[in-house]
Design a protein around this motif. Structure first.
Motif, PDB file in Angstrom:
ATOM      1  N   GLU A 293       0.806  -1.218   0.000  1.00 34.59           N
ATOM      2  CA  GLU A 293       0.000   0.000   0.000  1.00 34.59           C
ATOM      3  C   GLU A 293       0.841   1.272   0.000  1.00 34.59           C
ATOM      4  N   SER A 294       2.144   1.139   0.222  1.00 35.06           N
ATOM      5  CA  SER A 294       3.012   2.315   0.215  1.00 35.06           C
ATOM      6  C   SER A 294       3.623   2.607  -1.152  1.00 35.06           C
ATOM      7  N   VAL A 295       3.350   1.776  -2.173  1.00 34.06           N
ATOM      8  CA  VAL A 295       3.962   2.032  -3.485  1.00 34.06           C
ATOM      9  C   VAL A 295       3.510   3.400  -4.002  1.00 34.06           C
ATOM     10  N   PRO A 296       4.356   4.078  -4.784  1.00 31.77           N
ATOM     11  CA  PRO A 296       4.097   5.491  -5.108  1.00 31.77           C
ATOM     12  C   PRO A 296       3.201   5.748  -6.314  1.00 31.77           C
ATOM     13  N   TYR A 297       2.613   4.694  -6.900  1.00 37.60           N
ATOM     14  CA  TYR A 297       1.849   4.881  -8.132  1.00 37.60           C
ATOM     15  C   TYR A 297       0.518   5.600  -7.887  1.00 37.60           C
ATOM     16  N   LYS A 298       0.075   6.311  -8.921  1.00 36.13           N
ATOM     17  CA  LYS A 298      -1.201   7.034  -8.838  1.00 36.13           C
ATOM     18  C   LYS A 298      -2.007   6.768 -10.106  1.00 36.13           C
ATOM     19  N   ASP A 299      -3.329   6.910  -9.988  1.00 35.72           N
ATOM     20  CA  ASP A 299      -4.174   6.777 -11.173  1.00 35.72           C
ATOM     21  C   ASP A 299      -5.384   7.688 -11.059  1.00 35.72           C
ATOM     22  N   LYS A 300      -6.161   7.747 -12.142  1.00 34.36           N
ATOM     23  CA  LYS A 300      -7.294   8.677 -12.198  1.00 34.36           C
ATOM     24  C   LYS A 300      -8.559   8.094 -11.573  1.00 34.36           C
ATOM     25  N   PHE A 301      -8.520   6.826 -11.177  1.00 35.10           N
ATOM     26  CA  PHE A 301      -9.704   6.198 -10.614  1.00 35.10           C
ATOM     27  C   PHE A 301      -9.612   6.113  -9.088  1.00 35.10           C
ATOM     28  N   PHE A 302      -8.730   5.270  -8.584  1.00 35.75           N
ATOM     29  CA  PHE A 302      -8.589   5.096  -7.138  1.00 35.75           C
ATOM     30  C   PHE A 302      -7.773   6.216  -6.503  1.00 35.75           C
ATOM     31  N   GLY A 303      -6.905   6.830  -7.253  1.00 31.46           N
ATOM     32  CA  GLY A 303      -6.016   7.853  -6.711  1.00 31.46           C
ATOM     33  C   GLY A 303      -4.658   7.281  -6.387  1.00 31.46           C
ATOM     34  N   SER A 363       0.585  -0.607 -10.098  1.00 35.54           N
ATOM     35  CA  SER A 363       1.877  -0.654 -10.791  1.00 35.54           C
ATOM     36  C   SER A 363       1.724   0.082 -12.112  1.00 35.54           C
ATOM     37  N   ARG A 364       2.828   0.341 -12.749  1.00 37.48           N
ATOM     38  CA  ARG A 364       2.766   0.688 -14.166  1.00 37.48           C
ATOM     39  C   ARG A 364       2.500  -0.610 -14.911  1.00 37.48           C
ATOM     40  N   ILE A 365       1.600  -0.576 -15.866  1.00 35.35           N
ATOM     41  CA  ILE A 365       1.185  -1.774 -16.592  1.00 35.35           C
ATOM     42  C   ILE A 365       1.766  -1.748 -18.001  1.00 35.35           C
ATOM     43  N   MET A 378       7.166  -4.633 -14.139  1.00 32.05           N
ATOM     44  CA  MET A 378       6.172  -5.351 -13.337  1.00 32.05           C
ATOM     45  C   MET A 378       6.800  -6.486 -12.524  1.00 32.05           C
ATOM     46  N   GLY A 379       8.114  -6.406 -12.321  1.00 33.93           N
ATOM     47  CA  GLY A 379       8.809  -7.403 -11.515  1.00 33.93           C
ATOM     48  C   GLY A 379       8.523  -7.243 -10.035  1.00 33.93           C
ATOM     49  N   SER A 380       9.036  -8.181  -9.254  1.00 29.76           N
ATOM     50  CA  SER A 380       8.669  -8.226  -7.839  1.00 29.76           C
ATOM     51  C   SER A 380       9.530  -7.323  -6.969  1.00 29.76           C
ATOM     52  N   MET A 381       8.933  -6.923  -5.859  1.00 29.91           N
ATOM     53  CA  MET A 381       9.664  -6.378  -4.735  1.00 29.91           C
ATOM     54  C   MET A 381       9.935  -7.546  -3.783  1.00 29.91           C
ATOM     55  N   ILE A 382      10.836  -7.332  -2.822  1.00 29.28           N
ATOM     56  CA  ILE A 382      11.134  -8.375  -1.857  1.00 29.28           C
ATOM     57  C   ILE A 382      10.678  -7.913  -0.481  1.00 29.28           C
ATOM     58  N   GLY A 383       9.887  -8.779   0.165  1.00 27.98           N
ATOM     59  CA  GLY A 383       9.418  -8.486   1.502  1.00 27.98           C
ATOM     60  C   GLY A 383      10.098  -9.374   2.525  1.00 27.98           C
ATOM     61  N   GLN A 384      10.198  -8.883   3.748  1.00 29.86           N
ATOM     62  CA  GLN A 384      10.731  -9.683   4.854  1.00 29.86           C
ATOM     63  C   GLN A 384       9.849  -9.457   6.080  1.00 29.86           C
ATOM     64  N   PRO A 395      13.292  -3.240  -3.957  1.00 29.30           N
ATOM     65  CA  PRO A 395      14.461  -2.376  -4.166  1.00 29.30           C
ATOM     66  C   PRO A 395      14.505  -1.220  -3.176  1.00 29.30           C
ATOM     67  N   GLU A 396      15.644  -0.577  -3.090  1.00 28.54           N
ATOM     68  CA  GLU A 396      15.847   0.464  -2.094  1.00 28.54           C
ATOM     69  C   GLU A 396      14.845   1.600  -2.245  1.00 28.54           C
ATOM     70  N   ALA A 397      14.483   1.939  -3.496  1.00 27.16           N
ATOM     71  CA  ALA A 397      13.571   3.062  -3.730  1.00 27.16           C
ATOM     72  C   ALA A 397      12.192   2.816  -3.139  1.00 27.16           C
ATOM     73  N   ALA A 398      11.817   1.551  -2.975  1.00 24.62           N
ATOM     74  CA  ALA A 398      10.491   1.222  -2.446  1.00 24.62           C
ATOM     75  C   ALA A 398      10.560   0.677  -1.020  1.00 24.62           C
ATOM     76  N   SER A 399      11.756   0.614  -0.434  1.00 22.14           N
ATOM     77  CA  SER A 399      11.935  -0.102   0.826  1.00 22.14           C
ATOM     78  C   SER A 399      11.353   0.652   2.013  1.00 22.14           C
ATOM     79  N   SER A 400      10.825  -0.136   2.962  1.00 21.45           N
ATOM     80  CA  SER A 400      10.338   0.417   4.220  1.00 21.45           C
ATOM     81  C   SER A 400      11.232   0.004   5.381  1.00 21.45           C
ATOM     82  N   ALA A 401      12.205  -0.890   5.123  1.00 20.70           N
ATOM     83  CA  ALA A 401      13.136  -1.346   6.153  1.00 20.70           C
ATOM     84  C   ALA A 401      14.350  -1.966   5.478  1.00 20.70           C
ATOM     85  N   LYS A 402      15.420  -2.131   6.235  1.00 15.51           N
ATOM     86  CA  LYS A 402      16.616  -2.797   5.720  1.00 15.51           C
ATOM     87  C   LYS A 402      16.488  -4.302   5.916  1.00 15.51           C
TER      88      LYS A 402
END
Length: 414
Positions: A293-303, A363-365, A378-384, A395-402
Motif C-alpha cells: 500500500e506504500s507504493v508510489p503509483y497514482k491513477d485517475k480512478f482510485f487515486g 503498478s505501471r502496466i 512489473m517485476g517483484s519487490m522483496i518483503g521480509q 528495491p531500495e527506492a520502495a523499501s520500508s526497512a533494511k
C-alpha cells in the motif's frame, strides 16, 4: 473456521459475485437495464487454492463495486457503462474451470478474468484464446502460458523464469555476502519453471548451487529433503511453491531444527494468515511481493494505493494481499484499454491491451509481446517479516526497512 462459518462465507461471496449455484443463471445487478460490460471467469473459493483464490476474488469485487458505486460507472467512447461480474467457484479444479469458461463463452461473454494457479489459468486461457476473447489475469505465471503463441491472455507478473532476477540482486547486497544456495520446488507448472528461474538468476549472480529438490505437487512430508539440507547447509534456501506448501516446509524446518542463514519462500509470508499460523517463526522469512500500500503509483480512478486500501476495508475484513490489488488492477487495466480503444469490441480491446503503458494504483502496466508483465516494470519487490509485519526490503527506492541477515536459528527467535 468452523464448517458453518465456511459455508456462510461462501454464501456471502457467491452473492457478492453476482452468481448463484452453477445450475442457476447469474443474478443480474441492480443496473441490469443500463449498458453493461460483463467480466466472466472462475475463481477457487474452495479447494486447495481457496486461500489465495479468496484474495483474488475480493480484488475483483472491490474494483467493480468502486467503479459502479463510487464512480457511477465508466465512460467509453462517450457512453456510460456499468460493470458486472459473472464469476463461479471452480473449486481449484482445472476440469471444472474449463467447463465453466466454455459455458460462459457459449452464453456470449466477451471479457474474462483469470482464476488462481497456472494449472487452471493455462487450460482456461487456451479456451478463451480459441474464442478470441481477452483474458487479463493475476493468478498464473508459468512460462507455458506465455510461450504458446497466445495473443489474448495478459498476466500481471513476468513469466516464472524471469521472476527471480530482483531476488538474486537483493542476495548480492546482503552482508556478509552469501556464497551458496539450494532450491526446492513442487511438481506443478508454475513452481517447476520458477525453480528454473531461480537457478538461472542465482547462477548468473555468482552463487554456487549445492542442491535442487523436486517435491510432489501436493507434498505431505519433506523430512528427507530437509535431511539433505542439514547435511550441506546452504547459506540461502529458496522455496518456490504455493502458500500451503511453503507453510509445510517452514513448520517441518522448525520441528527438525533445520537452519539456514536465509529462508526465501516465493509465496507464503506475504499473507497475514501465513504469518499468524507460523507465529514467531515467521520472523526474518523473505518472499516476493508485487504490491504494497506504500507504493508510489497514482491513477485517475482510485487515486493511489492507500485510497484503494481504505475502500477495500469498507467491503471486507479479510487482510489485504498483493493478489487482491493485482485482481483489482486487472479490472482497471481492462477499463483503460477500452477507453484507449474507444470500443468494447473484444479484438479492439485486445489490441489496446497489447500496447498498454498505463499507471495504476498497483503498478505501471506494460506487457511483453507474449502477454506477461514486463520483467523490470512489473517485476517483484522483496518483503521480509519483521515484527509480524511484511516490510519491503528491496528495491531500495520502495523499501520500508533494511534486510536483516543472517536470520537467527529457530530456537533463538523471540
Amino acid at each position: 473456521m468452523s464448517v458453518h462459518s465456511k459455508k456462510a462465507t461462501r454464501r456471502r461471496v457467491m452473492s457478492a459475485l453476482g452468481a448463484a449455484a452453477l445450475a442457476a443463471p447469474a443474478i443480474r445487478s441492480a443496473h441490469a437495464q443500463a449498458k453493461t460490460i460483463v467480466f466472466g471467469g472462475s475463481v477457487p473459493l474452495t479447494g486447495a487454492a481457496a486461500e489465495t483464490g479468496l484474495n483474488v476474488n475480493n480484488g475483483y469485487i472491490t474494483a467493480v463495486s468502486y467503479f459502479n458505486d463510487v464512480l457511477g460507472g465508466v465512460e467509453i467512447a462517450g457512453e456510460k457503462y456499468k460493470l458486472e461480474l459473472k464469476l463461479f467457484d471452480d473449486a481449484s479444479d482445472p476440469a471444472r474451470a474449463t467447463t465453466l469458461i466454455q459455458r460462459q463463452i457459449d452464453e456470449g461473454t466477451n471479457f474474462f478474468l483469470g482464476s488462481f494457479g497456472s494449472n487452471i489459468v493455462l487450460p482456461t486461457a487456451a479456451i478463451t484464446e480459441r474464442a478470441k476473447k481477452p483474458m487479463v489475469q493475476t493468478g498464473g505465471g508459468s512460462d507455458a502460458i506465455f510461450t504458446k503463441g497466445f495473443k489474448y491472455v495478459f498476466g500481471m507478473y513476468p513469466r516464472a523464469t524471469r521472476q527471480f532476477a530482483s531476488t538474486a540482486a537483493l542476495f548480492k547486497t546482503l552482508t556478509p555476502t552469501p556464497q551458496t544456495y539450494s532450491v526446492i520446488w513442487t511438481n506443478d507448472a508454475f513452481s517447476k519453471t520458477a525453480g528454473q528461474g531461480v537457478k538461472l538468476s542465482c547462477d548468473a549472480a555468482g552463487f554456487k548451487k549445492l542442491d535442487e529438490f523436486e517435491l510432489p505437487a501436493k507434498p505431505t512430508d519433506v523430512s528427507s529433503v530437509l535431511g539433505s539440507v542439514r547435511a550441506n547447509t546452504p547459506d540461502l534456501l529458496v522455496c518456490v511453491m504455493h502458500d500451503q506448501d511453503s507453510l509445510l516446509i517452514a513448520r517441518q524446518m522448525v520441528a527438525s531444527n533445520t537452519n539456514v542463514k536465509c529462508l526465501f519462500q516465493g509465496l507464503g509470508p506475504q499473507l497475514a494468515s501465513f504469518r499468524e499460523a507460523l507465529g514467531k517463526y515467521s520472523e526474518y522469512l523473505m518472499c516476493s511481493t508485487y504490491w504494497d500500500e506504500s507504493v508510489p503509483y497514482k491513477d485517475k480512478f482510485f487515486g493511489d494505493s492507500r485510497k484503494f486500501v481504505e475502500y477495500y476495508k469498507t467491503k471486507f475484513t479479510r487482510p489485504i494481499a498483493y493478489h487482491t490489488a493485482g485482481a483489482a488492477a486487472c479490472i482497471e487495466t481492462y477499463i483503460l484499454a477500452m477507453q484507449a480503444a474507444k470500443s468494447t469490441n473484444p479484438e479492439a480491446v485486445r489490441d489496446a491491451l497489447s500496447k498498454a503503458d498505463y499507471e495504476t494504483f498497483y503498478s505501471r502496466i506494460k506487457f511483453t509481446p507474449d502477454g506477461d508483465g514486463d520483467a523490470i516494470i512489473m517485476g517483484s519487490m522483496i518483503g521480509q517479516v519483521q515484527k509480524t509485519k511484511l516490510e519491503i526490503v528491496f528495491p531500495e527506492a520502495a523499501s520500508s526497512a533494511k534486510a536483516l541477515y543472517p536470520q537467527p536459528t529457530w530456537d533463538k527467535k523471540a
